[in-house]
Write an enzyme that holds these catalytic residues in place. Sequence first.
Site, PDB file in Angstrom:
ATOM      1  N   HIS A 316       0.850  -1.191   0.000  1.00 53.56           N
ATOM      2  CA  HIS A 316       0.000   0.000   0.000  1.00 53.56           C
ATOM      3  C   HIS A 316       0.881   1.236   0.000  1.00 53.56           C
ATOM      4  O   HIS A 316       1.926   1.247   0.648  1.00 53.56           O
ATOM      5  CB  HIS A 316      -0.921   0.030   1.222  1.00 53.56           C
ATOM      6  CG  HIS A 316      -2.075   0.951   1.043  1.00 53.56           C
ATOM      7  ND1 HIS A 316      -1.984   2.294   1.323  1.00 53.56           N
ATOM      8  CD2 HIS A 316      -3.311   0.733   0.566  1.00 53.56           C
ATOM      9  CE1 HIS A 316      -3.143   2.851   1.027  1.00 53.56           C
ATOM     10  NE2 HIS A 316      -3.961   1.942   0.558  1.00 53.56           N
ATOM     11  N   ASP A 373      -7.982  -5.588   0.124  1.00 55.18           N
ATOM     12  CA  ASP A 373      -8.434  -6.441  -0.977  1.00 55.18           C
ATOM     13  C   ASP A 373      -8.038  -7.899  -0.798  1.00 55.18           C
ATOM     14  O   ASP A 373      -8.591  -8.774  -1.448  1.00 55.18           O
ATOM     15  CB  ASP A 373      -7.878  -5.913  -2.305  1.00 55.18           C
ATOM     16  CG  ASP A 373      -8.452  -4.551  -2.639  1.00 55.18           C
ATOM     17  OD1 ASP A 373      -9.660  -4.375  -2.438  1.00 55.18           O
ATOM     18  OD2 ASP A 373      -7.693  -3.674  -3.072  1.00 55.18           O
TER      19      ASP A 373
END
Length: 427
Positions: A316, A373
């Site tokens: 991320h 996710d």
Amino acid sequence: MKKPTVTLTDNRSGKSYEYAILEGTRGPSAVDIRTFFADTGMFTYDPGYTSTASCTSKITFIDGAKGELRYRGIPIETLATQHSYLETCYLLLNEHLPNSRELQNFDLEIRHRAYIHESLRLLFDAFPNNAHPMATLSAAVTALASFHKEHLTLDDAADYHTMASRLLAKIPTIAAFAYRHSLGIPLIQPDIDLSFTKNFLTMMRAYPGGKMHLGSNGHEEIREVEVRALDTIFTLHADHEQNASTTVVRGVASTGAHPYVAIAAGISALWGRAHGGANESVIAQLEMIGSADRVETFIARAKDPDDDFRLMGFGHRVYKNFDPRAKILKRLQDELKEELGLNSRLMEIAGRIEEIALSDEYFVSRNLYPNIDFYTGIILTALQIPKNMFTPIFVIGRTVGWITQWIEFKKDPTSKIARPRQLYTGA
Ligand code: CMC
């Protein structure tokens, strides 16, 4: 007392320039370089905006080092476990959680606005049956702008409110229609008797004309545990400050275009695998790996600089310790494992990936942790939601964030058209 500044020295000329340091309420400060080009004749260079604050915002706060996420100051853990998605929407839009009367009115309004114009329904027939629902969804939201032309000239809070509730209510209907069209099965209209999340699940799963549903785990009805799981997923996706799709939404807002096309542009930006499209890719990747004993081969590929294979659902831009949304989902996954009948083979592969990656030097040194996710797909699969609807579900959750950011942009007197410059290297 002198205001804090930074001084930049051009070592070619020895000339120095002073810039104010701006303080937010939390998080890193920012250097105000708005006059930098006028002062120096130079641009700043920051591809991917890794060091750039593009706006001030009061909506969402992320501390990437601590793994902290707050909407309007409230920790995501509190919202995900003690409040519904609609309460979270109300909070984002109105800056406070609703009391019971405010919630009742908001809920009723969203139920009322869930229908879409009959002519817009015809649009779905123009798409091939195997169209990806994200393509249909983005096109249909753009088309929706032609039904609410008055939103082009929004200028007061009541107008903003109507625009926001229309989009929040209609996007789940459009997403469910896009999905049913992709299967060639009759569309199911929204039901005013059902809550936001149950209504969406019903539009996805109900048989035409009846109350029977495509069963989950042998159950014919949609169960409260399924509604709760999906509602939590919506809440976790509701906003994430200046991510790629939100930046696109603000960029389109800056040109004065219709708010719905700004949201449609956000939907398109979200579709990519590096952003919201990762949730679909995670399950596709777990299925491709096939069994836990093959995980090591794929980890080796992810680490190979000559192979562009990446572990989907890992890494991320902002979270460098852990993604708090992923933590909540992992807990939810464990809690609901039996009740939802989660796919144990996929969970085993995912568990093995996590175990290896979290101790492997490549992933540890680059601060690559499972993101939101990584976990959504396994839960959504148990809710009988097919892979190509994972990113539309991200869209449904994120719509409120995009709208709230659009409104904040419009109300901010310092907003300007988004127009970065470049370092020209051509002929
Ligand atoms: N698998 C293997 N290596 C990776 C991965 C990954 N998933 N992610 C980053 N890296 C490596 C990358 O190769 C680079 O290595 P090196 O320094 O040796 O060149 C280093 O880590 C830094 O990567 P980056 O691409 O410069 O980092 P970024 O901040 O620009 O990208 C990201 C962030 C999310 C796009 C990226 O981590 C990624 O592609 N992850 C997989 C896709 C994914 O799961 N996306 C969902 C993000 S969370 C939901 C959302 O907010 O949309």
